[in-house]
Design an enzyme around this catalytic site. Structure first.
Site, PDB file in Angstrom:
ATOM      1  N   GLU A 118      69.351   2.040 -50.742  1.00 16.70           N
ATOM      2  CA  GLU A 118      70.332   1.765 -50.586  1.00 16.70           C
ATOM      3  C   GLU A 118      70.992   0.213 -50.422  1.00 16.70           C
ATOM      4  O   GLU A 118      70.322  -0.527 -50.411  1.00 16.70           O
ATOM      5  CB  GLU A 118      70.560   2.163 -48.730  1.00 16.70           C
ATOM      6  CG  GLU A 118      70.325   4.058 -49.043  1.00 16.70           C
ATOM      7  CD  GLU A 118      70.613   4.143 -47.301  1.00 16.70           C
ATOM      8  OE1 GLU A 118      71.364   3.381 -45.828  1.00 16.70           O
ATOM      9  OE2 GLU A 118      69.856   5.617 -46.994  1.00 16.70           O
ATOM     10  N   ARG A 144      67.057  10.247 -43.684  1.00 19.95           N
ATOM     11  CA  ARG A 144      66.348   8.883 -44.521  1.00 19.95           C
ATOM     12  C   ARG A 144      66.432   9.914 -45.728  1.00 19.95           C
ATOM     13  O   ARG A 144      66.141  10.703 -46.152  1.00 19.95           O
ATOM     14  CB  ARG A 144      65.519   9.175 -43.547  1.00 19.95           C
ATOM     15  CG  ARG A 144      65.637   7.796 -42.788  1.00 19.95           C
ATOM     16  CD  ARG A 144      66.130   6.518 -43.180  1.00 19.95           C
ATOM     17  NE  ARG A 144      66.361   5.317 -41.535  1.00 19.95           N
ATOM     18  CZ  ARG A 144      67.408   5.783 -40.632  1.00 19.95           C
ATOM     19  NH1 ARG A 144      68.364   6.597 -41.088  1.00 19.95           N
ATOM     20  NH2 ARG A 144      67.450   5.074 -39.403  1.00 19.95           N
ATOM     21  N   HIS A 158      75.938   6.325 -45.767  1.00 15.81           N
ATOM     22  CA  HIS A 158      74.516   6.092 -45.262  1.00 15.81           C
ATOM     23  C   HIS A 158      75.982   5.720 -43.568  1.00 15.81           C
ATOM     24  O   HIS A 158      75.867   4.515 -42.995  1.00 15.81           O
ATOM     25  CB  HIS A 158      73.746   4.999 -44.770  1.00 15.81           C
ATOM     26  CG  HIS A 158      73.055   4.790 -43.905  1.00 15.81           C
ATOM     27  ND1 HIS A 158      71.553   4.585 -44.548  1.00 15.81           N
ATOM     28  CD2 HIS A 158      72.889   5.208 -42.689  1.00 15.81           C
ATOM     29  CE1 HIS A 158      70.920   5.015 -42.884  1.00 15.81           C
ATOM     30  NE2 HIS A 158      71.546   5.093 -41.536  1.00 15.81           N
TER      31      HIS A 158
HETATM   32  C1  DGY Z   1      69.705   4.957 -37.483  1.00 18.64           C
HETATM   33  O1  DGY Z   1      70.769   4.981 -36.328  1.00 18.64           O
HETATM   34  O2  DGY Z   1      68.670   5.368 -37.479  1.00 18.64           O
HETATM   35  C2  DGY Z   1      71.134   5.206 -38.430  1.00 18.64           C
HETATM   36  O3  DGY Z   1      70.701   6.084 -39.358  1.00 18.64           O
HETATM   37  C3  DGY Z   1      71.428   3.727 -38.765  1.00 18.64           C
HETATM   38  O4  DGY Z   1      70.445   3.364 -39.575  1.00 18.64           O
END
Ligand code: DGY
Length: 330
Positions: free
Chosen positions: A273, A244, A292
């Site tokens: 994002e 993250r 992402h």
């Molecule tokens: C998750 O599964 O947490 C991925 O980062 C998609 O948000």
């Protein structure tokens, strides 16, 4: 699958799921589809919350204020492994079950993190663009060389499922010694016993040539990679983030890259994002940015949606979810 003996309930689908899964939910429950990330659908989403029993979706922040609009809510089935979009204390207080999708995305996300490691080290995107832009008119010189990945020491911050899968790729496929830190007392799997060494957070930063961040976002990890952490990394090290963006102080990362202390960064996630057009990280010559895509393959996104659907239907039917997030420690 259960007999679904209970009465029909109201489910709000707030992110697109495959049609057959939508039909599976519709067979048992009434469905509203509304994507709150689209401004024009937000009022309908909020309206639907009033009598919603279940939510299924991802990538939208559901804080206490939003959840207050849903007094009947029984379950949120997140199509993600990360649960940082939800107010966990509020869910616990209200007895709402939170489900997520661990396991099914582990290997795909580890592939992405490893792709970042190789792309940042070997400058793959930059060099590919060099060809596309017509710059390859003679053999490349030293100025465009990258750095080896094999044999380098990999530091893994967060030794959960994904961190371990990244470490396995590194140790068994690329002959890389692994040094890892995890806030919990995780077991090192037998396959990594000879290759991975537990260390403190500072020691990982000090020893690793490449640091991969695979920690979840929480109050404890927010802003963890700050100026002090980056300055503790080896000169010339590479930083990769597949978890993250908010765990990283982006200003501090940029300063470490601009000063030459860090060689490069590979980033799949950002504090905001999609990455704002004016973010210096978008075009920085030492940054390889991905949009992402950790779990974004056809197979894995399908598996995540299936697991999330199963979780939702089970909880609405009074059964235990396949994968409920443990809210007891919140
Ligand atoms: C998750 O599964 O947490 C991925 O980062 C998609 O948000």
């Amino acid at each position: 699958m259960s007999t679904q003996s209970t009465a029909r309930k109201h489910v709000v689908v707030f992110r697109k799921i495959p049609d057959d899964l939508l039909e599976r939910i519709r067979e048992w429950h009434d469905v509203t589809i509304a994507d709150p990330r689209r401004a024009e659908e937000l009022p309908r989403f909020r309206e639907a919350l009033h009598d919603a029993d279940g939510l299924i979706g991802s990538s939208f922040k559901l804080g206490a204020q939003e959840l207050d609009r849903a007094p009947r809510l029984q379950v949120i089935s997140s199509i993600s492994v990360g649960v940082d979009n939800y107010d966990l204390a509020c869910l616990k207080r209200r007895g709402i079950t939170l489900c997520h999708t661990p396991g099914v995305l582990t290997e795909t996300t580890a592939d992405t993190v490893f792709a970042l490691i190789i792309a940042a080290s070997r400058r793959l995107v930059e060099l590919s663009n060099h060809v596309r832009d017509g710059g390859w008119t003679r053999n490349i010189g030293e100025d465009l060389f990258g750095w080896d990945v094999h044999g380098k020491t990999l530091g893994v911050l967060g030794f959960g499922r994904i961190g371990q899968a990244v470490a396995r790729r590194a140790a068994l496929g690329f002959d890389m010694p692994v040094v890892f830190h995890d806030p919990f007392d995780v077991q090192v799997p037998a396959s990594l016993a000879q290759h991975a060494v537990r260390a403190s957070f500072d020691e990982v930063l000090r020893r690793a040539d490449i640091v991969a961040l695979t920690l979840p976002l929480s109050d404890e990890t927010r802003g963890l990679m700050d100026a002090q952490a980056f300055s503790a990394m080896k000169p010339g090290a590479i930083f990769v983030n597949g978890s993250r963006g908010a765990i990283v102080r982006e200003d501090a990362l940029l300063a470490a890259l601009d000063s030459g202390h860090l060689r490069a960064a590979g980033l799949d996630v950002f504090a905001v994002e999609p990455l704002p057009q004016d973010s210096p990280l978008r075009t920085h010559p030492k940054v390889t940015p991905f949009p992402h895509i950790g779990s974004a393959t056809h197979e894995t996104r399908r598996a995540m949606a299936e697991l999330a659907t199963q979780n939702l239907l089970r909880v609405l039917d009074g059964e235990a979810a396949v994968a409920a997030y443990d809210l007891s420690k919140e």
